[in-house]
Design a protein around this motif. Structure first.
Motif, mmCIF file in Angstrom:
data_model
loop_
_atom_site.group_PDB
_atom_site.id
_atom_site.type_symbol
_atom_site.label_atom_id
_atom_site.label_comp_id
_atom_site.label_asym_id
_atom_site.label_seq_id
_atom_site.Cartn_x
_atom_site.Cartn_y
_atom_site.Cartn_z
ATOM 1 N N ILE A 158 -4.042 4.867 12.603
ATOM 2 C CA ILE A 158 -3.300 4.857 11.334
ATOM 3 C C ILE A 158 -4.231 5.260 10.190
ATOM 4 O O ILE A 158 -3.893 6.082 9.349
ATOM 5 C CB ILE A 158 -2.667 3.472 11.047
ATOM 6 C CG1 ILE A 158 -1.594 3.144 12.082
ATOM 7 C CG2 ILE A 158 -2.068 3.443 9.638
ATOM 8 C CD1 ILE A 158 -1.017 1.739 11.986
ATOM 9 N N GLY A 171 0.834 -1.202 0.000
ATOM 10 C CA GLY A 171 0.000 0.000 0.000
ATOM 11 C C GLY A 171 0.860 1.240 0.000
ATOM 12 O O GLY A 171 2.003 1.230 -0.499
ATOM 13 N N PHE A 191 4.764 -1.982 9.960
ATOM 14 C CA PHE A 191 3.752 -1.222 9.234
ATOM 15 C C PHE A 191 3.544 -1.803 7.845
ATOM 16 O O PHE A 191 2.411 -2.061 7.418
ATOM 17 C CB PHE A 191 4.211 0.241 9.136
ATOM 18 C CG PHE A 191 3.234 1.156 8.467
ATOM 19 C CD1 PHE A 191 2.270 1.824 9.197
ATOM 20 C CD2 PHE A 191 3.278 1.367 7.087
ATOM 21 C CE1 PHE A 191 1.363 2.685 8.583
ATOM 22 C CE2 PHE A 191 2.383 2.223 6.462
ATOM 23 C CZ PHE A 191 1.419 2.873 7.213
ATOM 24 N N THR A 192 4.629 -2.027 7.137
ATOM 25 C CA THR A 192 4.508 -2.439 5.736
ATOM 26 C C THR A 192 3.914 -3.844 5.606
ATOM 27 O O THR A 192 3.259 -4.153 4.625
ATOM 28 C CB THR A 192 5.869 -2.322 5.017
ATOM 29 O OG1 THR A 192 5.646 -2.418 3.619
ATOM 30 C CG2 THR A 192 6.861 -3.379 5.455
ATOM 31 N N ALA A 252 -4.537 -6.806 12.113
ATOM 32 C CA ALA A 252 -5.116 -6.818 10.762
ATOM 33 C C ALA A 252 -4.914 -8.185 10.111
ATOM 34 O O ALA A 252 -5.842 -8.762 9.529
ATOM 35 C CB ALA A 252 -4.486 -5.726 9.902
ATOM 36 N N TYR A 270 -3.778 7.777 7.075
ATOM 37 C CA TYR A 270 -3.668 7.031 5.810
ATOM 38 C C TYR A 270 -4.688 7.559 4.809
ATOM 39 O O TYR A 270 -4.439 7.665 3.615
ATOM 40 C CB TYR A 270 -3.953 5.560 6.123
ATOM 41 C CG TYR A 270 -3.314 4.557 5.193
ATOM 42 C CD1 TYR A 270 -2.014 4.117 5.415
ATOM 43 C CD2 TYR A 270 -4.018 4.021 4.120
ATOM 44 C CE1 TYR A 270 -1.438 3.167 4.598
ATOM 45 C CE2 TYR A 270 -3.440 3.076 3.296
ATOM 46 C CZ TYR A 270 -2.140 2.644 3.548
ATOM 47 O OH TYR A 270 -1.575 1.714 2.728
ATOM 48 N N GLY A 312 2.454 2.398 2.302
ATOM 49 C CA GLY A 312 3.687 2.137 3.046
ATOM 50 C C GLY A 312 4.839 1.822 2.116
ATOM 51 O O GLY A 312 5.969 2.249 2.349
HETATM 52 N N1 PFF Z 1 0.734 -2.326 5.176
HETATM 53 C C1 PFF Z 1 0.094 -1.107 4.737
HETATM 54 C C2 PFF Z 1 1.029 -0.332 3.851
HETATM 55 O O1 PFF Z 1 2.204 -0.694 3.749
HETATM 56 O O2 PFF Z 1 0.602 0.649 3.267
HETATM 57 C C3 PFF Z 1 -0.402 -0.269 5.884
HETATM 58 C C4 PFF Z 1 -1.092 -1.036 6.966
HETATM 59 C C5 PFF Z 1 -2.243 -1.769 6.669
HETATM 60 C C6 PFF Z 1 -0.547 -1.058 8.236
HETATM 61 C C7 PFF Z 1 -2.853 -2.523 7.667
HETATM 62 C C8 PFF Z 1 -1.138 -1.800 9.230
HETATM 63 C C9 PFF Z 1 -2.285 -2.535 8.920
HETATM 64 F F1 PFF Z 1 -2.828 -3.223 9.848
#
Ligand code: PFF
Length: 454
Positions: free
Chosen positions: A109, A29, A234-235, A242, A113, A31
């Motif tokens: 977040i 995403g 995060f990534t 989640a 976001y 991230g």
């Molecule tokens: N992983 C996503 C990104 O890299 O954009 C952001 C994200 C989604 C962080 C879901 C945390 C989450 F639980």
């Protein structure tokens, strides 16, 4: 109390592939394409990249396995899954803290976001209207400055992003997700490769590669290490439930290890390609690698502005980036929405409405961080920067440690072994050691070092 054979009340994936696709959609995403390049630039490049890749491989993959495993066994919203698993293992109900903190982190977040997701919508229109044509680095900075400088424009796109996200969540996450990820994510990668192709023609490609990959620890600090670690979480969407909730929709035994490795590799590849595409453009246009959150919005338009068909490709790029952001944002609120359905007896529509409203309101703080509140700093950070630090650098790593501790200590080896169903004894032993001892110690050291404890 093992309800392993019962599906989650929120439904199930239609197949193993659907789960893999959804989890990849969550991971890949903003991230990868927006955040990774700019934090790499801010933290001096190569040493940061190296540490980040190391964190993904040694902490991210085992933790992702743990989260999928807990989700599949708990089969509920993370708070209730942790309650059920604590009861099953005969351990303290305090473990539900993991669920609460994760649910809150997801909402926090998403609030920012959604604002950045709104930027991608605004840029679809800039691209389509030909505003990138022959754009210089300076021109791109001005375009971005004018764009974020207007709070009303910011609020408008933030609202649109939020409305679309919540309308998908209100219908249940599985609608459309599989197709979006199967076809559109690869299309995004193809367009990133187009930008990479342009980057190769700038004459600064090798300089970009050197910045990313020639080890140089001179700019690497304790905070850089924590930022890299936090970004690994995060990534990969880890440390907040989640992936746990997506794991709870998994219908049958899947190879959790193989799936986790595949997702982590795909996610890292996308980030590295984005980095390789962006830094040559930064250097060729005398832009600042440490420009911050504006970085991709100042470089990608320059690339499309200088290629044949740039208006079409540029528009398509931001459309696909937006879709990548949506497939992540829906997983950010899924823990909160399922919690309200399970614990407050709400319908999915209502739960989506209330979560969306609260998140939208909170997001206003971020929209203002780039204009009217840009100079309002507490302890040297804006509202947005505080939110980012709190979630990525504190909540996700701490959530991750707790998940690791639960999977490594509270759950018996007998159960985790059966759940993971790994062929290799060595593989399982390695996972168990990483999750039980190495991950909690490593994350604690980085956290304590960054806050100046030693
Ligand atoms: N992983 C996503 C990104 O890299 O954009 C952001 C994200 C989604 C962080 C879901 C945390 C989450 F639980």
């Amino acid at each position: 109390m093992n309800n392993n054979d019962q599906p989650s009340i929120h439904g199930q994936w239609s197949s193993r592939l659907a789960f893999v696709m959804a989890a990849t959609g969550s991971a890949v995403g903003l991230g990868n394409i927006w955040k990774f390049p700019y934090i790499t630039g801010e933290n001096g490049g190569s040493a940061f990249v190296l540490f980040y890749v190391l964190c993904v491989a040694t902490l991210g993959i085992p933790l992702m396995m743990a989260e999928v495993m807990l989700g599949r066994r708990g089969k509920r919203t993370p708070i209730n899954a942790m309650r059920a698993l604590a009861a099953e293992t005969g351990t303290s109900q305090h473990w539900q803290f993991i669920g609460w903190s994760g649910t809150l982190a997801g909402v926090l977040i998403l609030s920012y976001y959604s604002v950045i997701g709104g930027w991608t919508i605004g840029y679809i229109f800039h691209a389509a209207n030909g505003h990138f044509s022959d754009l210089s680095g300076k021109g791109a900075s001005t375009l971005f400055g004018d764009f974020v400088g207007d709070p009303w424009v910011q609020i408008g796109w933030h609202t649109v992003f939020m409305l679309i996200t919540m309308s998908i969540v209100a219908r249940g996450v599985r609608h459309g997700l599989e197709k979006a990820v199967t076809y559109l994510m690869p299309a995004l990668v193809v367009l990133l490769l187009v930008v990479l192709g342009y980057a190769m023609t700038t004459g600064y490609f090798m300089k970009g590669l050197a910045f990313l990959f020639t080890p140089d620890f001179s700019h690497f600090s304790g905070t850089s290490a924590l930022t890299a670690l936090g970004h690994a979480f995060f990534t990969l969407s880890l440390g907040m439930g989640a992936i746990m909730i997506y794991g709870s929709y998994v219908p049958q035994k899947i190879s959790i290890a193989g799936t986790s490795v595949a997702i982590a590799v795909a996610d890292t590849m996308v980030a590295l390609i984005a980095g390789m595409a962006i830094f040559p453009i930064v250097f060729a246009n005398a832009l600042e690698p440490g420009a911050g959150p504006s970085l991709i919005f100042e470089t990608i338009p320059v690339a499309f502005g200088h290629m044949a068909g740039g208006t079409l490709f540029g528009t398509l790029f931001f459309v696909l980036l937006l879709i990548a952001a949506w497939t992540s944002s829906i997983s950010l609120v899924e823990p909160a929405v399922t919690m309200m359905i399970e614990n407050l007896n709400m319908t999915r529509h209502r739960a989506a409405f209330w979560t969306g409203l609260v998140t939208w309101l909170l997001g206003l703080g971020t929209t203002f961080s780039f204009n009217v509140w840009a100079d309002v700093e507490v302890l040297g950070l804006t509202f947005f920067e505080h939110l980012d630090f709190l979630t990525s650098n504190l909540m996700l790593p701490i959530g991750g440690i707790c998940i690791a501790l639960f999977a490594g200590w509270a759950m018996s080896k007998h159960v985790s072994r059966a759940e993971l169903n790994m062929n290799s004894d060595v593989g399982y032993a390695l996972w168990h050691a990483l999750i039980r001892v190495i991950a909690p110690i490593a994350v604690s050291i980085v956290l304590l070092h960054a806050v100046g404890a030693f």
